[in-house]
Design a protein around this motif. Structure first.
Motif, PDB file in Angstrom:
ATOM      1  N   ASN A  24       2.281  11.703   2.528  1.00 21.55           N
ATOM      2  CA  ASN A  24       1.105  10.966   2.984  1.00 21.55           C
ATOM      3  C   ASN A  24      -0.082  11.855   3.352  1.00 21.55           C
ATOM      4  N   LYS A  25       0.151  12.908   4.087  1.00 22.69           N
ATOM      5  CA  LYS A  25      -0.972  13.739   4.535  1.00 22.69           C
ATOM      6  C   LYS A  25      -1.529  14.649   3.439  1.00 22.69           C
ATOM      7  N   HIS A  26      -0.840  14.724   2.292  1.00 18.75           N
ATOM      8  CA  HIS A  26      -1.276  15.598   1.199  1.00 18.75           C
ATOM      9  C   HIS A  26      -1.876  14.844   0.019  1.00 18.75           C
ATOM     10  N   VAL A  27      -1.580  13.555  -0.076  1.00 15.73           N
ATOM     11  CA  VAL A  27      -1.940  12.772  -1.254  1.00 15.73           C
ATOM     12  C   VAL A  27      -3.048  11.777  -0.916  1.00 15.73           C
ATOM     13  N   HIS A  28      -4.008  11.625  -1.819  1.00 16.91           N
ATOM     14  CA  HIS A  28      -5.094  10.667  -1.617  1.00 16.91           C
ATOM     15  C   HIS A  28      -4.703   9.268  -2.089  1.00 16.91           C
ATOM     16  N   LYS A  29      -3.976   9.188  -3.199  1.00 20.23           N
ATOM     17  CA  LYS A  29      -3.530   7.889  -3.731  1.00 20.23           C
ATOM     18  C   LYS A  29      -2.127   8.029  -4.307  1.00 20.23           C
ATOM     19  N   PHE A  30      -1.334   6.978  -4.118  1.00 20.69           N
ATOM     20  CA  PHE A  30      -0.021   6.863  -4.737  1.00 20.69           C
ATOM     21  C   PHE A  30      -0.139   5.820  -5.844  1.00 20.69           C
ATOM     22  N   VAL A  31       0.147   6.210  -7.055  1.00 20.76           N
ATOM     23  CA  VAL A  31       0.102   5.287  -8.185  1.00 20.76           C
ATOM     24  C   VAL A  31       1.552   4.943  -8.528  1.00 20.76           C
ATOM     25  N   ILE A  32       1.918   3.693  -8.258  1.00 24.50           N
ATOM     26  CA  ILE A  32       3.296   3.240  -8.464  1.00 24.50           C
ATOM     27  C   ILE A  32       3.312   2.277  -9.652  1.00 24.50           C
ATOM     28  N   VAL A  33       4.126   2.596 -10.649  1.00 25.84           N
ATOM     29  CA  VAL A  33       4.226   1.767 -11.839  1.00 25.84           C
ATOM     30  C   VAL A  33       5.629   1.167 -11.891  1.00 25.84           C
ATOM     31  N   GLU A  34       5.678  -0.155 -12.033  1.00 28.07           N
ATOM     32  CA  GLU A  34       6.959  -0.855 -12.161  1.00 28.07           C
ATOM     33  C   GLU A  34       6.940  -1.639 -13.465  1.00 28.07           C
ATOM     34  N   ASN A  35       8.046  -1.612 -14.166  1.00 28.73           N
ATOM     35  CA  ASN A  35       8.153  -2.315 -15.444  1.00 28.73           C
ATOM     36  C   ASN A  35       8.731  -3.711 -15.262  1.00 28.73           C
ATOM     37  N   ALA A  36       8.261  -4.651 -16.070  1.00 28.36           N
ATOM     38  CA  ALA A  36       8.787  -6.013 -16.051  1.00 28.36           C
ATOM     39  C   ALA A  36       9.998  -6.132 -16.970  1.00 28.36           C
ATOM     40  N   TYR A  37      10.307  -5.035 -17.674  1.00 29.50           N
ATOM     41  CA  TYR A  37      11.451  -5.007 -18.593  1.00 29.50           C
ATOM     42  C   TYR A  37      12.268  -3.750 -18.354  1.00 29.50           C
ATOM     43  N   MET A  38      13.581  -3.868 -18.540  1.00 33.13           N
ATOM     44  CA  MET A  38      14.457  -2.703 -18.455  1.00 33.13           C
ATOM     45  C   MET A  38      14.319  -1.909 -19.759  1.00 33.13           C
ATOM     46  N   LYS A  44      13.146  -8.254 -16.302  1.00 33.88           N
ATOM     47  CA  LYS A  44      13.599  -8.198 -14.912  1.00 33.88           C
ATOM     48  C   LYS A  44      12.460  -8.625 -13.994  1.00 33.88           C
ATOM     49  N   LYS A  45      12.828  -9.081 -12.814  1.00 39.58           N
ATOM     50  CA  LYS A  45      11.824  -9.487 -11.834  1.00 39.58           C
ATOM     51  C   LYS A  45      11.307  -8.251 -11.105  1.00 39.58           C
ATOM     52  N   PRO A  46      10.033  -8.232 -10.748  1.00 39.30           N
ATOM     53  CA  PRO A  46       9.506  -7.111  -9.957  1.00 39.30           C
ATOM     54  C   PRO A  46      10.227  -7.018  -8.617  1.00 39.30           C
ATOM     55  N   VAL A  47      10.527  -5.807  -8.193  1.00 38.36           N
ATOM     56  CA  VAL A  47      11.310  -5.572  -6.981  1.00 38.36           C
ATOM     57  C   VAL A  47      10.438  -5.081  -5.827  1.00 38.36           C
ATOM     58  N   LEU A  48       9.425  -4.313  -6.128  1.00 40.01           N
ATOM     59  CA  LEU A  48       8.602  -3.705  -5.082  1.00 40.01           C
ATOM     60  C   LEU A  48       7.810  -4.756  -4.308  1.00 40.01           C
ATOM     61  N   ASP A  49       7.969  -4.724  -3.001  1.00 37.44           N
ATOM     62  CA  ASP A  49       7.201  -5.600  -2.113  1.00 37.44           C
ATOM     63  C   ASP A  49       6.274  -4.711  -1.291  1.00 37.44           C
ATOM     64  N   ILE A  50       5.005  -4.709  -1.659  1.00 37.95           N
ATOM     65  CA  ILE A  50       4.025  -3.853  -1.007  1.00 37.95           C
ATOM     66  C   ILE A  50       3.948  -4.127   0.491  1.00 37.95           C
ATOM     67  N   LYS A  51       4.272  -5.329   0.925  1.00 40.06           N
ATOM     68  CA  LYS A  51       4.223  -5.680   2.347  1.00 40.06           C
ATOM     69  C   LYS A  51       5.151  -4.787   3.177  1.00 40.06           C
ATOM     70  N   ASN A  52       6.211  -4.286   2.557  1.00 31.93           N
ATOM     71  CA  ASN A  52       7.139  -3.395   3.261  1.00 31.93           C
ATOM     72  C   ASN A  52       6.525  -2.025   3.527  1.00 31.93           C
ATOM     73  N   PHE A  53       5.427  -1.724   2.862  1.00 28.32           N
ATOM     74  CA  PHE A  53       4.776  -0.422   2.991  1.00 28.32           C
ATOM     75  C   PHE A  53       3.309  -0.604   3.395  1.00 28.32           C
ATOM     76  N   SER A  54       3.061  -1.525   4.307  1.00 29.81           N
ATOM     77  CA  SER A  54       1.692  -1.866   4.709  1.00 29.81           C
ATOM     78  C   SER A  54       0.955  -0.681   5.332  1.00 29.81           C
TER      79      SER A  54
END
Length: 65
Positions: A24-38, A44-54
């Motif tokens: 966190n203290k070293h990075v300006h942005k986190f780019v998280i990519v999740e696929n809708a397919y295996m 597959k359904k998206p798993v990441l819930d951004i609310k958990n990382f508010s």
């Protein structure tokens, strides 16, 4: 200089939590990519819930492919 941490997400919430908190203290942005397919092509359904990382909401760029 800005630092972007870009990575693919696949149901690793604990690892994501560690990564966000450690970098966190070293990075300006986190780019998280999740696929809708295996990799096999099965949908597959998206798993990441951004609310958990508010705490990091201003730093996360979430992309669902």
């Amino acid at each position: 200089m800005k630092i972007f941490d870009c990575f693919q997400f696949f149901d690793e919430n604990m690892m994501l939590n560690l990564r966000l908190n450690i970098l966190n203290k070293h990075v300006h942005k986190f780019v998280i990519v999740e696929n809708a397919y295996m990799h096999s092509g099965k949908e597959k359904k998206p798993v990441l819930d951004i609310k958990n990382f508010s705490k990091f909401k201003d730093k996360i760029i979430y992309i669902l492919v």
